[in-house]
Write a protein that holds these residues in place. Structure first.
Motif, mmCIF file in Angstrom:
data_model
loop_
_atom_site.group_PDB
_atom_site.id
_atom_site.type_symbol
_atom_site.label_atom_id
_atom_site.label_comp_id
_atom_site.label_asym_id
_atom_site.label_seq_id
_atom_site.Cartn_x
_atom_site.Cartn_y
_atom_site.Cartn_z
ATOM 1 N N GLU A 1 0.739 -1.114 -0.029
ATOM 2 C CA GLU A 1 0.148 0.345 -0.349
ATOM 3 C C GLU A 1 0.808 1.384 -0.034
ATOM 4 N N ASP A 2 1.978 1.306 0.405
ATOM 5 C CA ASP A 2 3.228 2.621 0.779
ATOM 6 C C ASP A 2 3.405 2.453 -0.125
ATOM 7 N N MET A 3 3.786 1.295 -1.183
ATOM 8 C CA MET A 3 4.549 2.081 -2.410
ATOM 9 C C MET A 3 3.141 2.415 -3.491
ATOM 10 N N LYS A 4 1.879 1.656 -3.671
ATOM 11 C CA LYS A 4 1.434 2.215 -4.205
ATOM 12 C C LYS A 4 1.478 3.668 -4.260
ATOM 13 N N LYS A 5 1.152 4.160 -2.558
ATOM 14 C CA LYS A 5 1.501 6.096 -3.206
ATOM 15 C C LYS A 5 2.485 6.448 -3.613
ATOM 16 N N ALA A 6 3.811 5.891 -3.282
ATOM 17 C CA ALA A 6 4.655 6.001 -3.659
ATOM 18 C C ALA A 6 4.786 6.280 -4.840
ATOM 19 N N ARG A 7 4.331 5.461 -5.575
ATOM 20 C CA ARG A 7 5.233 5.545 -6.994
ATOM 21 C C ARG A 7 3.560 7.066 -7.264
ATOM 22 N N TYR A 8 3.433 7.658 -7.160
ATOM 23 C CA TYR A 8 2.115 8.666 -7.616
ATOM 24 C C TYR A 8 3.209 10.122 -7.513
ATOM 25 N N PRO A 9 3.554 11.054 -8.603
ATOM 26 C CA PRO A 9 4.009 12.485 -8.145
ATOM 27 C C PRO A 9 4.315 13.182 -6.893
ATOM 28 N N LYS A 10 4.782 13.326 -6.428
ATOM 29 C CA LYS A 10 4.303 14.010 -4.954
ATOM 30 C C LYS A 10 3.024 15.510 -5.436
ATOM 31 N N LYS A 11 3.229 16.002 -5.829
ATOM 32 C CA LYS A 11 1.978 17.107 -6.705
ATOM 33 C C LYS A 11 1.016 16.142 -6.423
ATOM 34 N N VAL A 12 1.102 14.932 -6.934
ATOM 35 C CA VAL A 12 -0.559 14.623 -7.401
ATOM 36 C C VAL A 12 -0.606 13.697 -5.939
ATOM 37 N N ARG A 13 0.672 12.719 -5.351
ATOM 38 C CA ARG A 13 -0.675 12.495 -4.368
ATOM 39 C C ARG A 13 -0.815 13.395 -3.187
ATOM 40 N N GLU A 14 -0.338 14.996 -3.224
ATOM 41 C CA GLU A 14 -0.938 16.391 -2.325
ATOM 42 C C GLU A 14 -1.979 16.027 -2.951
ATOM 43 N N LEU A 15 -2.271 16.519 -3.758
ATOM 44 C CA LEU A 15 -3.180 16.962 -4.469
ATOM 45 C C LEU A 15 -4.837 15.804 -4.467
ATOM 46 N N ALA A 16 -4.224 14.360 -4.044
ATOM 47 C CA ALA A 16 -5.583 13.186 -4.234
ATOM 48 C C ALA A 16 -5.890 12.631 -2.871
ATOM 49 N N GLU A 17 -4.552 13.543 -1.760
ATOM 50 C CA GLU A 17 -4.777 13.817 -0.201
ATOM 51 C C GLU A 17 -6.415 14.258 0.205
ATOM 52 N N MET A 18 -6.014 15.706 -0.692
ATOM 53 C CA MET A 18 -6.376 16.583 -0.214
ATOM 54 C C MET A 18 -8.063 16.638 -0.128
ATOM 55 N N GLU A 19 -8.330 16.095 -1.792
ATOM 56 C CA GLU A 19 -9.523 15.497 -2.428
ATOM 57 C C GLU A 19 -10.339 14.459 -1.842
ATOM 58 N N GLY A 20 -9.652 13.920 -1.560
ATOM 59 C CA GLY A 20 -10.187 12.554 0.166
ATOM 60 C C GLY A 20 -10.932 13.029 0.926
ATOM 61 N N ARG A 21 -9.947 13.989 1.222
ATOM 62 C CA ARG A 21 -10.745 14.886 3.008
ATOM 63 C C ARG A 21 -12.182 15.968 2.104
ATOM 64 N N ALA A 22 -11.583 16.122 0.866
ATOM 65 C CA ALA A 22 -13.114 16.918 1.270
ATOM 66 C C ALA A 22 -14.566 16.292 0.815
ATOM 67 N N VAL A 23 -15.114 17.510 0.908
ATOM 68 C CA VAL A 23 -16.777 16.658 1.287
ATOM 69 C C VAL A 23 -17.318 17.761 0.521
ATOM 70 N N GLU A 24 -17.081 19.086 -0.960
ATOM 71 C CA GLU A 24 -17.549 19.282 -1.756
ATOM 72 C C GLU A 24 -16.501 20.361 -2.557
ATOM 73 N N MET A 25 -16.570 19.674 -3.876
ATOM 74 C CA MET A 25 -15.649 20.343 -4.613
ATOM 75 C C MET A 25 -16.995 21.354 -5.102
ATOM 76 N N SER A 26 -15.573 22.476 -5.959
ATOM 77 C CA SER A 26 -15.882 23.049 -6.578
ATOM 78 C C SER A 26 -14.783 23.506 -7.487
ATOM 79 N N LEU A 27 -15.643 22.936 -8.876
ATOM 80 C CA LEU A 27 -14.258 23.621 -10.548
ATOM 81 C C LEU A 27 -14.786 23.145 -11.409
ATOM 82 N N TYR A 28 -13.572 25.409 -11.426
ATOM 83 C CA TYR A 28 -13.716 25.558 -12.506
ATOM 84 C C TYR A 28 -12.898 25.658 -14.110
#
Length: 288
Positions: free
Chosen positions: A94-121
């Motif tokens: 599981e750690d390597m599944k996360k590690a294989r993604y670029p850092k900026k993608v991991r950070e964005l995915a972490e925030m999206e994973g916590r979001a309850v509402e997203m507004s995207l233009y």
């Protein structure tokens, strides 16, 4: 809701990805490499023997063992069985599944994973969460300087992993506003765009998604500064980003978030309704 299409690129080494310099995941990758070496030596297996059993060259195994290469989770799983490591290697999949993604993608995915509402233009390309794999691949191939095949596959894997946010229960509430031009630009080719629009129609019909189109004729709206992204979290906090202000960096200050909320609210009000937008996308499909 998964994006379909597209196989791994030819010539891409399947063993894993190089570690980005300075990435905070590097110590974990190095620890996994050392563990692999310990398990291999304990089993009395040489580097060439392990490489042959795993289907990789000796140099690649050595690179993984010294922590310079992020191993694929599948490799750890197979090595655990071959070396009789009793689950010690498999525990890091599981750690390597996360590690294989670029850092900026991991950070964005972490925030999206916590979001309850997203507004995207999105005003230039179709938003990443709406992209099919083949559309995303074609888009990544336009970037300059060009990605290497290895970099492209790593970035693509990270982009597609973000889409797991649609499978959460309960799912976040999504509001997408797409500029008309993003539905017209034939990224890849006409058939790639056709399948992309068909996928958007599928996503738009999900009960927790509202997708709207901003016609090009609507010139007087505050989206001229670029993309807008506002994520709201369960604890009442939020994160926002826009191309036009705050140096393009993420912001969480309530006053700055109110600015983005105001702009997005006006954009959303001036766009076509979700029902009108579905008709618009269907018409765009018919014109291809």
């Amino acid at each position: 809701m998964r994006a379909g299409g597209g196989a791994m690129g030819e010539g891409v080494d399947e063993a894993g990805w190089d570690v980005e310099p300075g990435d905070e995941i590097e110590p974990v990758v190095q620890a996994v490499g050392r563990l692999l070496k310990v398990c291999r030596e304990a089993a009395g297996v040489s580097v060439p023997e392990l490489g042959e059993a795993m289907g990789y060259g000796e140099d690649m195994i050595r690179k993984i063992e010294r922590g310079a290469r992020i191993p694929r989770p599948e490799l750890l799983d197979r090595a655990d069985t071959f070396l009789k490591a009793q689950g010690h290697l498999r525990a890091f999949t599981e750690d390597m599944k996360k590690a294989r993604y670029p850092k900026k993608v991991r950070e964005l995915a972490e925030m999206e994973g916590r979001a309850v509402e997203m507004s995207l233009y999105s005003n230039h390309n179709i938003h990443g969460l709406l992209q099919t794999e083949e559309y995303a691949r074609a888009l990544l191939r336009t970037w300059r300087p060009a990605y290497s095949p290895d970099q492209l596959e790593r970035m693509l894997a990270g982009c597609m992993a973000r889409k797991s946010v649609f499978d959460r229960s309960p799912a976040p509430e999504f509001s997408f506003v797409q500029e008309e031009v993003t539905l017209r630009r034939p990224v890849g080719d006409t058939m790639v765009l056709r399948r992309q629009l068909e996928h958007m129609l599928e996503v738009a019909r999900l009960p927790f998604v509202e997708l709207q189109v901003m016609p090009t004729a609507r010139a007087n709206h505050p989206g001229t500064g670029g993309r807008i992204q506002v994520l709201k979290f369960a604890d009442g906090t939020g994160m926002g980003r826009t191309d036009g202000d705050f140096s393009g960096r993420p912001v969480s200050n309530p006053r700055q978030l109110r600015v983005l909320d105001l702009r997005y609210g006006i954009i959303r009000a001036q766009a076509l309704t979700p029902e009108e937008s579905l008709v618009f996308i269907e018409q765009a499909l018919g014109e291809l």
